[in-house]
Design an enzyme around this catalytic site. Structure first.
Site, PDB file in Angstrom:
ATOM      1  N   MET A  26       0.845  -1.201   0.000  1.00 49.96           N
ATOM      2  CA  MET A  26       0.000   0.000   0.000  1.00 49.96           C
ATOM      3  C   MET A  26       0.873   1.240   0.000  1.00 49.96           C
ATOM      4  O   MET A  26       1.710   1.408   0.892  1.00 49.96           O
ATOM      5  CB  MET A  26      -0.903   0.010   1.239  1.00 49.96           C
ATOM      6  CG  MET A  26      -2.091  -0.921   1.104  1.00 49.96           C
ATOM      7  SD  MET A  26      -3.023  -1.005   2.637  1.00 49.96           S
ATOM      8  CE  MET A  26      -1.947  -2.030   3.631  1.00 49.96           C
ATOM      9  N   THR A  27       0.673   2.064  -1.003  1.00 50.24           N
ATOM     10  CA  THR A  27       1.428   3.316  -1.100  1.00 50.24           C
ATOM     11  C   THR A  27       1.057   4.237   0.046  1.00 50.24           C
ATOM     12  O   THR A  27      -0.119   4.524   0.246  1.00 50.24           O
ATOM     13  CB  THR A  27       1.097   3.999  -2.448  1.00 50.24           C
ATOM     14  OG1 THR A  27       1.527   3.148  -3.499  1.00 50.24           O
ATOM     15  CG2 THR A  27       1.784   5.349  -2.562  1.00 50.24           C
ATOM     16  N   GLN A  99       8.167  -4.920  -2.700  1.00 48.89           N
ATOM     17  CA  GLN A  99       7.433  -4.867  -3.964  1.00 48.89           C
ATOM     18  C   GLN A  99       8.194  -3.976  -4.947  1.00 48.89           C
ATOM     19  O   GLN A  99       8.528  -2.824  -4.635  1.00 48.89           O
ATOM     20  CB  GLN A  99       6.020  -4.304  -3.781  1.00 48.89           C
ATOM     21  CG  GLN A  99       5.189  -4.585  -5.041  1.00 48.89           C
ATOM     22  CD  GLN A  99       3.925  -3.759  -5.156  1.00 48.89           C
ATOM     23  OE1 GLN A  99       3.968  -2.532  -5.033  1.00 48.89           O
ATOM     24  NE2 GLN A  99       2.810  -4.418  -5.410  1.00 48.89           N
ATOM     25  N   HIS A 177       5.366  -6.153  -9.117  1.00 50.83           N
ATOM     26  CA  HIS A 177       4.084  -5.448  -9.263  1.00 50.83           C
ATOM     27  C   HIS A 177       3.709  -5.472 -10.749  1.00 50.83           C
ATOM     28  O   HIS A 177       4.262  -4.723 -11.551  1.00 50.83           O
ATOM     29  CB  HIS A 177       4.242  -4.017  -8.760  1.00 50.83           C
ATOM     30  CG  HIS A 177       2.955  -3.251  -8.661  1.00 50.83           C
ATOM     31  ND1 HIS A 177       1.761  -3.710  -9.170  1.00 50.83           N
ATOM     32  CD2 HIS A 177       2.668  -2.048  -8.087  1.00 50.83           C
ATOM     33  CE1 HIS A 177       0.799  -2.824  -8.929  1.00 50.83           C
ATOM     34  NE2 HIS A 177       1.341  -1.804  -8.269  1.00 50.83           N
ATOM     35  N   ASN A 180      -2.597  -3.207 -11.703  1.00 48.83           N
ATOM     36  CA  ASN A 180      -3.069  -1.820 -11.546  1.00 48.83           C
ATOM     37  C   ASN A 180      -2.594  -0.821 -12.605  1.00 48.83           C
ATOM     38  O   ASN A 180      -2.492   0.371 -12.337  1.00 48.83           O
ATOM     39  CB  ASN A 180      -2.702  -1.300 -10.143  1.00 48.83           C
ATOM     40  CG  ASN A 180      -3.374  -2.139  -9.061  1.00 48.83           C
ATOM     41  OD1 ASN A 180      -4.361  -2.818  -9.335  1.00 48.83           O
ATOM     42  ND2 ASN A 180      -2.847  -2.127  -7.858  1.00 48.83           N
ATOM     43  N   TYR A 182       0.307  -0.417 -14.072  1.00 44.52           N
ATOM     44  CA  TYR A 182       1.708   0.035 -14.106  1.00 44.52           C
ATOM     45  C   TYR A 182       2.482  -0.738 -15.186  1.00 44.52           C
ATOM     46  O   TYR A 182       1.895  -1.502 -15.956  1.00 44.52           O
ATOM     47  CB  TYR A 182       2.312  -0.044 -12.694  1.00 44.52           C
ATOM     48  CG  TYR A 182       1.605   0.946 -11.786  1.00 44.52           C
ATOM     49  CD1 TYR A 182       1.831   2.315 -11.918  1.00 44.52           C
ATOM     50  CD2 TYR A 182       0.643   0.536 -10.853  1.00 44.52           C
ATOM     51  CE1 TYR A 182       1.142   3.244 -11.143  1.00 44.52           C
ATOM     52  CE2 TYR A 182      -0.047   1.469 -10.073  1.00 44.52           C
ATOM     53  CZ  TYR A 182       0.212   2.815 -10.229  1.00 44.52           C
ATOM     54  OH  TYR A 182      -0.473   3.746  -9.476  1.00 44.52           O
ATOM     55  N   GLY A 306     -10.522  -6.649  -0.958  1.00 41.00           N
ATOM     56  CA  GLY A 306     -11.802  -6.588  -0.249  1.00 41.00           C
ATOM     57  C   GLY A 306     -12.242  -7.896   0.374  1.00 41.00           C
ATOM     58  O   GLY A 306     -13.442  -8.152   0.484  1.00 41.00           O
ATOM     59  N   GLY A 327      -5.512  -5.539   2.712  1.00 43.23           N
ATOM     60  CA  GLY A 327      -4.916  -4.226   2.495  1.00 43.23           C
ATOM     61  C   GLY A 327      -5.381  -3.259   3.562  1.00 43.23           C
ATOM     62  O   GLY A 327      -4.769  -3.142   4.628  1.00 43.23           O
TER      63      GLY A 327
HETATM   64  C1  PHB Z   1      -2.336   4.494  -6.273  1.00 47.78           C
HETATM   65  O1  PHB Z   1      -1.578   5.378  -6.536  1.00 47.78           O
HETATM   66  O2  PHB Z   1      -3.514   4.718  -5.987  1.00 47.78           O
HETATM   67  C2  PHB Z   1      -1.855   3.131  -6.379  1.00 47.78           C
HETATM   68  C3  PHB Z   1      -0.516   2.872  -6.417  1.00 47.78           C
HETATM   69  C4  PHB Z   1      -0.087   1.580  -6.609  1.00 47.78           C
HETATM   70  C5  PHB Z   1      -1.024   0.594  -6.762  1.00 47.78           C
HETATM   71  C6  PHB Z   1      -2.363   0.868  -6.687  1.00 47.78           C
HETATM   72  C7  PHB Z   1      -2.786   2.150  -6.500  1.00 47.78           C
HETATM   73  O3  PHB Z   1      -0.673  -0.632  -7.001  1.00 47.78           O
END
Ligand code: PHB
Length: 377
Positions: A26-27, A99, A177, A180, A182, A306, A327
């Site tokens: 989690m960022t 990560q 990673h 999402n 990236y 979730g 998370g």
């Molecule tokens: C986000 O910036 O909201 C974010 C970053 C990395 C992730 C998912 C969301 O894997």
């Protein structure tokens, strides 16, 4: 919850996790200019009842993320900072993976860190993401036209170096990673990857980059490598047709599993991933947990997004998963394992506005290390 399947130990790669309640990346944007701090150490120590902690995304190279304080793992000072945290987490009795994160086309050319990097924003193709966030940065989504990566092997080498650095810091393993929207996912997705060389086009070609990165990480860490995938897409302007999604991810997961990584983590559809552009929903509406786990024969299967403790127990006891990533439940409950063990409620509310500190916020500890442990009333 007596006999909770989540509380059983689990071998993943070469290590044994004390339970199957893992903490997902989690960022949190609390590493001053990218360097790990004592405050971060406190946050991770607080959560060391987890069977496995996966750190927030660590940037493998200097990039212009819209999080100015996202941590890195490319220089000696990062390595020393992370070593301090890894040692403390080990002392507290948990295991910790780094990560590895590359934003690809979601980086920003005018972010100070991108300017310092002195390289363009890269993507598989010169196709801008219509999504993404621009916290405090100029422009609006769609404004960043990435440069197509000339030779993907240069980036694969950077991932490998980041794994070497993570190993020096003492991490138990690394998680790639690939979710999402990236960089790795940008290669997988035929809306962001329209290359005509061997890295684009067919399913096999689009999967090549992620598989080669995974292979490079395994060369460093052996089996102690995980990978995170979000086939439902939808976040950061990725998402394919249902058939392309099934074809791509079935092939990718089958081939990734043959490399014998420690685990494959599958993220299901969530509200975070339901971006719409021109009225069209980018997420693919299919059941990720039904569609892919049966393809995984070697790696451990982890599910994410979730999931409640009850659902997690069910997934594991029915053999649908080996473990579960939580998370926000970890974020808001540092004593999550104790609460699950004793059947205590998960009743701390998420301080949403402090997920990422506001610009100018002096006290980064708020909404970070001050979530209370359970107190019997
Ligand atoms: C986000 O910036 O909201 C974010 C970053 C990395 C992730 C998912 C969301 O894997």
């Amino acid at each position: 919850m007596a006999g909770n399947a989540l509380l059983q130990p689990l071998q993943v790669g070469t290590i044994v996790l004390k339970n199957r309640i893992a903490m997902s990346a989690m960022t949190r944007n609390r590493a001053p200019r990218g360097y790990p701090s004592n405050l971060m150490k406190e946050y991770y120590i607080q959560r060391s009842s987890a069977g496995l902690i996966v750190t927030e995304g660590l940037l493998i190279t200097r990039q212009g993320t819209d999080y100015p304080n996202a941590p890195g793992i490319w220089d000696e000072k990062h390595i020393a900072g992370w070593k301090d945290i890894v040692d403390a987490v080990h002392e507290a009795g948990s295991k910790i993976y780094a990560q590895l994160w590359h934003l690809g086309r979601l980086s920003h050319p005018e972010a100070p860190e991108q300017k310092l990097a002195g390289v363009p924003v890269y993507g598989p193709s010169a196709i801008a993401a219509r999504g993404g966030k621009f916290r405090g940065l100029p422009g609006t989504p769609g404004f960043v036209k990435p440069s197509a990566i000339e030779d993907p092997w240069t980036i694969i080498a950077q991932y490998k170096q980041a794994a070497v650095n993570a190993q020096k810091a003492g991490f138990d393993g690394v998680e790639l990673h690939a979710a999402n929207g990236y960089l790795v996912m940008q290669f997988l997705d035929n809306t962001s990857n329209q290359r005509t060389d061997k890295w684009g086009g067919s399913v096999e070609n689009r999967c090549r980059f992620g598989l080669e990165v995974l292979n490079a990480l395994i060369e460093v860490f052996g089996q102690d490598v995980g990978i995170k995938l979000s086939p439902a897409g939808g976040y950061n302007d990725v998402g394919m047709s249902l058939q392309d999604t099934l074809d791509t991810y079935s092939y990718f997961i089958t081939e990734a599993d043959k490399l014998n990584p420690g685990y494959i983590a599958l993220v299901r559809y969530s509200l975070m991933t339901n971006e719409r552009f021109d009225g069209v929903l980018r997420a693919t509406g299919h059941d990720v947990f039904e569609s892919y786990p049966h393809l995984i024969k070697n790696a451990r299967v982890f599910l994410n997004s979730g999931i409640s403790p009850e659902e997690g127990h069910q997934f594991v006891s029915e053999g649908k998963a080996d473990g579960v990533f939580f998370g926000f439940s970890w974020l808001t409950h540092p004593d999550l394992v104790g609460r699950i063990k004793r059947g205590h409620p998960l009743d701390n509310a998420l301080d949403f506005l402090r997920l990422i500190p506001e610009d100018g916020e002096q006290d980064w500890s708020k909404g970070y290390v001050d979530y209370p442990m359970y107190v019997q009333s």
